[in-house]
Write a protein that holds these residues in place. Sequence first.
Motif, PDB file in Angstrom:
ATOM      1  N   ASP A 158       0.818  -1.224   0.000  1.00 32.20           N
ATOM      2  CA  ASP A 158       0.000   0.000   0.000  1.00 32.20           C
ATOM      3  C   ASP A 158       0.850   1.271   0.000  1.00 32.20           C
ATOM      4  O   ASP A 158       0.323   2.373   0.061  1.00 32.20           O
ATOM      5  N   HIS A 159       2.190   1.098  -0.054  1.00 29.51           N
ATOM      6  CA  HIS A 159       3.143   2.212  -0.192  1.00 29.51           C
ATOM      7  C   HIS A 159       3.137   3.172   1.007  1.00 29.51           C
ATOM      8  O   HIS A 159       3.610   4.299   0.892  1.00 29.51           O
ATOM      9  N   LYS A 160       2.618   2.707   2.141  1.00 30.18           N
ATOM     10  CA  LYS A 160       2.645   3.542   3.341  1.00 30.18           C
ATOM     11  C   LYS A 160       4.059   3.553   3.916  1.00 30.18           C
ATOM     12  O   LYS A 160       4.741   2.548   3.955  1.00 30.18           O
ATOM     13  N   MET A 161       4.476   4.715   4.404  1.00 32.04           N
ATOM     14  CA  MET A 161       5.796   4.879   4.997  1.00 32.04           C
ATOM     15  C   MET A 161       5.650   5.016   6.513  1.00 32.04           C
ATOM     16  O   MET A 161       4.747   5.697   6.994  1.00 32.04           O
ATOM     17  N   PHE A 162       6.502   4.321   7.240  1.00 35.61           N
ATOM     18  CA  PHE A 162       6.424   4.438   8.688  1.00 35.61           C
ATOM     19  C   PHE A 162       7.781   4.272   9.351  1.00 35.61           C
ATOM     20  O   PHE A 162       8.706   3.685   8.810  1.00 35.61           O
ATOM     21  N   CYS A 163       7.851   4.815  10.564  1.00 37.63           N
ATOM     22  CA  CYS A 163       9.087   4.839  11.339  1.00 37.63           C
ATOM     23  C   CYS A 163       9.054   3.741  12.388  1.00 37.63           C
ATOM     24  O   CYS A 163       8.030   3.521  13.035  1.00 37.63           O
ATOM     25  N   VAL A 164      10.187   3.044  12.577  1.00 36.75           N
ATOM     26  CA  VAL A 164      10.265   1.987  13.585  1.00 36.75           C
ATOM     27  C   VAL A 164      11.258   2.351  14.693  1.00 36.75           C
ATOM     28  O   VAL A 164      11.896   1.482  15.272  1.00 36.75           O
ATOM     29  N   ASN A 165      11.371   3.641  14.957  1.00 34.45           N
ATOM     30  CA  ASN A 165      12.145   4.102  16.102  1.00 34.45           C
ATOM     31  C   ASN A 165      11.232   4.060  17.322  1.00 34.45           C
ATOM     32  O   ASN A 165      10.208   4.737  17.366  1.00 34.45           O
ATOM     33  N   ALA A 166      11.592   3.248  18.313  1.00 34.20           N
ATOM     34  CA  ALA A 166      10.710   3.019  19.464  1.00 34.20           C
ATOM     35  C   ALA A 166      10.443   4.275  20.279  1.00 34.20           C
ATOM     36  O   ALA A 166       9.452   4.346  21.010  1.00 34.20           O
ATOM     37  N   THR A 167      11.300   5.274  20.181  1.00 31.33           N
ATOM     38  CA  THR A 167      11.135   6.498  20.979  1.00 31.33           C
ATOM     39  C   THR A 167      10.639   7.679  20.154  1.00 31.33           C
ATOM     40  O   THR A 167      10.496   8.780  20.670  1.00 31.33           O
ATOM     41  N   CYS A 168      10.373   7.444  18.879  1.00 26.36           N
ATOM     42  CA  CYS A 168       9.997   8.537  17.976  1.00 26.36           C
ATOM     43  C   CYS A 168       8.481   8.755  17.978  1.00 26.36           C
ATOM     44  O   CYS A 168       7.705   7.813  18.143  1.00 26.36           O
ATOM     45  N   ASP A 169       8.060   9.979  17.781  1.00 25.41           N
ATOM     46  CA  ASP A 169       6.639  10.315  17.696  1.00 25.41           C
ATOM     47  C   ASP A 169       6.399  11.213  16.484  1.00 25.41           C
ATOM     48  O   ASP A 169       5.607  12.153  16.539  1.00 25.41           O
ATOM     49  N   CYS A 170       7.107  10.921  15.397  1.00 27.39           N
ATOM     50  CA  CYS A 170       7.006  11.739  14.188  1.00 27.39           C
ATOM     51  C   CYS A 170       5.755  11.369  13.384  1.00 27.39           C
ATOM     52  O   CYS A 170       4.997  10.468  13.761  1.00 27.39           O
ATOM     53  N   GLU A 171       5.553  12.051  12.260  1.00 28.27           N
ATOM     54  CA  GLU A 171       4.360  11.837  11.442  1.00 28.27           C
ATOM     55  C   GLU A 171       4.276  10.424  10.873  1.00 28.27           C
ATOM     56  O   GLU A 171       3.202   9.900  10.595  1.00 28.27           O
ATOM     57  N   TYR A 172       5.432   9.760  10.718  1.00 23.40           N
ATOM     58  CA  TYR A 172       5.439   8.432  10.122  1.00 23.40           C
ATOM     59  C   TYR A 172       4.977   7.338  11.091  1.00 23.40           C
ATOM     60  O   TYR A 172       4.693   6.217  10.672  1.00 23.40           O
ATOM     61  N   THR A 173       4.898   7.633  12.389  1.00 22.06           N
ATOM     62  CA  THR A 173       4.497   6.615  13.354  1.00 22.06           C
ATOM     63  C   THR A 173       2.990   6.351  13.312  1.00 22.06           C
ATOM     64  O   THR A 173       2.526   5.361  13.867  1.00 22.06           O
ATOM     65  N   LYS A 174       2.217   7.228  12.663  1.00 26.50           N
ATOM     66  CA  LYS A 174       0.764   7.059  12.635  1.00 26.50           C
ATOM     67  C   LYS A 174       0.342   5.852  11.802  1.00 26.50           C
ATOM     68  O   LYS A 174      -0.796   5.380  11.929  1.00 26.50           O
ATOM     69  N   ASN A 175       1.228   5.346  10.949  1.00 28.94           N
ATOM     70  CA  ASN A 175       0.882   4.215  10.089  1.00 28.94           C
ATOM     71  C   ASN A 175       1.263   2.867  10.687  1.00 28.94           C
ATOM     72  O   ASN A 175       1.206   1.850  10.005  1.00 28.94           O
ATOM     73  N   VAL A 176       1.641   2.877  11.965  1.00 29.77           N
ATOM     74  CA  VAL A 176       2.065   1.624  12.590  1.00 29.77           C
ATOM     75  C   VAL A 176       1.640   1.618  14.054  1.00 29.77           C
ATOM     76  O   VAL A 176       1.573   2.657  14.704  1.00 29.77           O
ATOM     77  N   ASN A 177       1.287   0.439  14.547  1.00 30.46           N
ATOM     78  CA  ASN A 177       0.894   0.275  15.946  1.00 30.46           C
ATOM     79  C   ASN A 177       2.039  -0.408  16.681  1.00 30.46           C
ATOM     80  O   ASN A 177       2.423  -1.526  16.343  1.00 30.46           O
ATOM     81  N   ARG A 178       2.600   0.253  17.672  1.00 33.46           N
ATOM     82  CA  ARG A 178       3.809  -0.213  18.357  1.00 33.46           C
ATOM     83  C   ARG A 178       3.459  -0.784  19.732  1.00 33.46           C
ATOM     84  O   ARG A 178       2.813  -0.148  20.547  1.00 33.46           O
ATOM     85  N   LYS A 179       3.907  -2.029  19.987  1.00 33.18           N
ATOM     86  CA  LYS A 179       3.673  -2.666  21.280  1.00 33.18           C
ATOM     87  C   LYS A 179       4.937  -3.404  21.721  1.00 33.18           C
ATOM     88  O   LYS A 179       5.638  -3.989  20.899  1.00 33.18           O
ATOM     89  N   THR A 180       5.196  -3.387  23.023  1.00 35.69           N
ATOM     90  CA  THR A 180       6.378  -4.028  23.579  1.00 35.69           C
ATOM     91  C   THR A 180       5.966  -5.149  24.532  1.00 35.69           C
ATOM     92  O   THR A 180       5.047  -4.975  25.337  1.00 35.69           O
ATOM     93  N   TYR A 181       6.644  -6.288  24.416  1.00 32.83           N
ATOM     94  CA  TYR A 181       6.362  -7.434  25.273  1.00 32.83           C
ATOM     95  C   TYR A 181       7.683  -7.957  25.849  1.00 32.83           C
ATOM     96  O   TYR A 181       8.749  -7.759  25.270  1.00 32.83           O
ATOM     97  N   PHE A 182       7.573  -8.647  26.990  1.00 33.29           N
ATOM     98  CA  PHE A 182       8.775  -9.157  27.667  1.00 33.29           C
ATOM     99  C   PHE A 182       8.653 -10.650  27.929  1.00 33.29           C
ATOM    100  O   PHE A 182       7.564 -11.160  28.240  1.00 33.29           O
TER     101      PHE A 182
END
Length: 235
Positions: free
Chosen positions: A193-217
Amino acid sequence: MSLINFNKYEDYVDSFITIKDIRYLGNKKVQRKLIQNACGKSCLGSLLTREQFHQRQDKELILLRPRGICGSQLFGDYLNNSDEVLKQFAIREKKLVEKQISTIVYLVMRSKKGLEISSFLDLEQSLRESRCQSSVDYADWRGIFEGRKKLMPSRNHLSYFDWYQNRVSYKNSENFRVANKRAHSLILIHVGDHKMFCVNATCDCEYTKNVNRKTYFSPTYGYVIFFDHIIRRIN
């Protein structure tokens, strides 16, 4: 309103924000709080809670027409322990096979030499390639779910970092192209779908809106970050 089009709960809440809200309340957090306080009671019908949102979204995804399983047994069926990270892999596997989502996993482990290594891996491709033992991307996912093997960072993943030598390498997958922008750590583009997104765990830029980030241990894998991208249907 279909909930499949929202990557995360905050995007769902934002859909209730009006032009007037934006005009008089410039701060996004204030806008969301206003919507949750007002719509959660009576405005525009009852606003779903975070838990209700995820439950209904999961039901919608299940109702989608299954594609691509073709009777093959899922690797997650071999899960025989309570490892939380492995449980999350199993939960996502069917959705990945059905092309409902694409998932990037950030993994940090220690090599046989005791040195720290990490990578971002394309979970769908890793699971699919593991059905062919001759593949260069082969990982024994049955053994991983049974606890006999460990999933390790690899130079064949989207990004691989050797912390001791301070060396990083990048590689495109069948689902993602790497667009390395150092200010964001790593930017990925979904080839479907050509969506661009950021995978920096501490980032809150415009590209993070296209991805849902979750952390598990888990004791075996430590902290593992899942970046889930809901694939948009292109008509």
